[in-house]
Motif scaffolding. Sequence first.
Motif, PDB file in Angstrom:
ATOM      1  N   MET A 133       0.821  -1.178   0.000  1.00 16.92           N
ATOM      2  CA  MET A 133       0.000   0.000   0.000  1.00 16.92           C
ATOM      3  C   MET A 133       0.867   1.245   0.000  1.00 16.92           C
ATOM      4  SD  MET A 133      -3.039   0.777  -0.143  1.00 16.92           S
ATOM      5  CE  MET A 133      -3.864   2.309  -0.150  1.00 16.92           C
ATOM      6  N   GLU A 134       1.962   1.192   0.759  1.00 14.62           N
ATOM      7  CA  GLU A 134       2.861   2.338   0.808  1.00 14.62           C
ATOM      8  C   GLU A 134       3.529   2.564  -0.540  1.00 14.62           C
ATOM      9  OE1 GLU A 134       1.823   3.815   4.186  1.00 14.62           O
ATOM     10  OE2 GLU A 134       3.564   4.644   3.169  1.00 14.62           O
ATOM     11  N   SER A 135       3.820   1.481  -1.274  1.00 15.63           N
ATOM     12  CA  SER A 135       4.463   1.642  -2.571  1.00 15.63           C
ATOM     13  C   SER A 135       3.519   2.311  -3.563  1.00 15.63           C
ATOM     14  CB  SER A 135       4.930   0.288  -3.100  1.00 15.63           C
ATOM     15  OG  SER A 135       3.825  -0.572  -3.282  1.00 15.63           O
ATOM     16  N   VAL A 136       2.228   2.015  -3.488  1.00 12.27           N
ATOM     17  CA  VAL A 136       1.250   2.656  -4.379  1.00 12.27           C
ATOM     18  C   VAL A 136       1.168   4.141  -4.050  1.00 12.27           C
ATOM     19  CG1 VAL A 136      -1.178   2.760  -5.003  1.00 12.27           C
ATOM     20  CG2 VAL A 136      -0.074   0.550  -4.707  1.00 12.27           C
ATOM     21  N   ARG A 137       1.105   4.464  -2.781  1.00 13.04           N
ATOM     22  CA  ARG A 137       1.029   5.853  -2.366  1.00 13.04           C
ATOM     23  C   ARG A 137       2.288   6.610  -2.791  1.00 13.04           C
ATOM     24  NH1 ARG A 137      -0.399   6.023   3.426  1.00 13.04           N
ATOM     25  NH2 ARG A 137      -2.458   5.626   2.591  1.00 13.04           N
ATOM     26  N   ALA A 138       3.459   5.994  -2.618  1.00 14.59           N
ATOM     27  CA  ALA A 138       4.705   6.638  -3.027  1.00 14.59           C
ATOM     28  C   ALA A 138       4.736   6.843  -4.534  1.00 14.59           C
ATOM     29  CB  ALA A 138       5.893   5.791  -2.574  1.00 14.59           C
ATOM     30  N   PHE A 139       4.252   5.882  -5.300  1.00 14.87           N
ATOM     31  CA  PHE A 139       4.219   6.014  -6.753  1.00 14.87           C
ATOM     32  C   PHE A 139       3.313   7.156  -7.179  1.00 14.87           C
ATOM     33  CE2 PHE A 139       4.538   4.808 -11.061  1.00 14.87           C
ATOM     34  CZ  PHE A 139       3.266   4.909 -11.616  1.00 14.87           C
ATOM     35  N   VAL A 140       2.157   7.291  -6.559  1.00 21.36           N
ATOM     36  CA  VAL A 140       1.232   8.373  -6.904  1.00 21.36           C
ATOM     37  C   VAL A 140       1.844   9.722  -6.555  1.00 21.36           C
ATOM     38  CG1 VAL A 140      -1.015   9.400  -6.360  1.00 21.36           C
ATOM     39  CG2 VAL A 140      -0.820   6.936  -6.717  1.00 21.36           C
ATOM     40  N   TYR A 141       2.465   9.848  -5.381  1.00 20.20           N
ATOM     41  CA  TYR A 141       3.089  11.107  -5.001  1.00 20.20           C
ATOM     42  C   TYR A 141       4.229  11.459  -5.945  1.00 20.20           C
ATOM     43  CZ  TYR A 141       0.534  11.151  -0.592  1.00 20.20           C
ATOM     44  OH  TYR A 141      -0.452  11.186   0.369  1.00 20.20           O
ATOM     45  N   LEU A 142       5.036  10.475  -6.313  1.00 25.82           N
ATOM     46  CA  LEU A 142       6.139  10.709  -7.230  1.00 25.82           C
ATOM     47  C   LEU A 142       5.627  11.151  -8.591  1.00 25.82           C
ATOM     48  CD1 LEU A 142       9.193  10.568  -7.696  1.00 25.82           C
ATOM     49  CD2 LEU A 142       8.887   8.197  -8.370  1.00 25.82           C
ATOM     50  N   SER A 143       4.553  10.548  -9.071  1.00 25.63           N
ATOM     51  CA  SER A 143       3.968  10.921 -10.360  1.00 25.63           C
ATOM     52  C   SER A 143       3.472  12.355 -10.338  1.00 25.63           C
ATOM     53  CB  SER A 143       2.796  10.030 -10.731  1.00 25.63           C
ATOM     54  OG  SER A 143       3.032   8.718 -10.456  1.00 25.63           O
ATOM     55  N   VAL A 144       2.811  12.737  -9.263  1.00 24.63           N
ATOM     56  CA  VAL A 144       2.296  14.102  -9.161  1.00 24.63           C
ATOM     57  C   VAL A 144       3.445  15.102  -9.113  1.00 24.63           C
ATOM     58  CG1 VAL A 144       1.036  15.699  -7.655  1.00 24.63           C
ATOM     59  CG2 VAL A 144       0.125  13.431  -8.113  1.00 24.63           C
ATOM     60  N   CYS A 145       4.476  14.798  -8.342  1.00 25.86           N
ATOM     61  CA  CYS A 145       5.629  15.701  -8.246  1.00 25.86           C
ATOM     62  C   CYS A 145       6.325  15.854  -9.597  1.00 25.86           C
ATOM     63  CB  CYS A 145       6.618  15.189  -7.198  1.00 25.86           C
ATOM     64  SG  CYS A 145       5.998  15.340  -5.526  1.00 25.86           S
ATOM     65  N   LEU A 146       6.515  14.755 -10.294  1.00 23.02           N
ATOM     66  CA  LEU A 146       7.152  14.824 -11.607  1.00 23.02           C
ATOM     67  C   LEU A 146       6.299  15.596 -12.602  1.00 23.02           C
ATOM     68  CD1 LEU A 146       8.710  11.272 -11.966  1.00 23.02           C
ATOM     69  CD2 LEU A 146       9.885  13.433 -11.592  1.00 23.02           C
ATOM     70  N   SER A 147       4.986  15.445 -12.532  1.00 24.61           N
ATOM     71  CA  SER A 147       4.091  16.187 -13.420  1.00 24.61           C
ATOM     72  C   SER A 147       4.182  17.684 -13.162  1.00 24.61           C
ATOM     73  CB  SER A 147       2.645  15.731 -13.236  1.00 24.61           C
ATOM     74  OG  SER A 147       2.516  14.369 -13.496  1.00 24.61           O
TER      75      SER A 147
END
Length: 110
Positions: free
Chosen positions: A1-15
């Motif tokens: 679950m933490e990996s999904v949350r980290a992936f979403v946060y990373l995607s938003v930051c990169l965007s």
Amino acid sequence: MESVRAFVYLSVCLSLLTSLCQGERSPDTQLQPAPDDSVLGLTTRELAEALQGFLGEADNSLALSVEKKASVIPRCDVGERCAMKHGPRIGRLCDCLRGTVCNTFFLRCY
């Protein structure tokens, strides 16, 4: 679950970082996109659909995990059953509304 949350946060930051950097580039140094611009053999529409499906699944799993928590107890209306007797112990089914109490004899909110 933490990996999904980290992936979403990373995607938003990169965007956000990409959109901020787009405004800093001069128009003469920008590359012109190719008409058949694809990543890994997928078009932009296919990538958007895949991301939408992934985010939909993440939202569903997040909602299920919140419902399963033991600390979250649903509310009972007056007269509804609020507890269940298991031998000498009483288990709570729900929490009575403000101003009412779970009667341990009738096991209902009054």
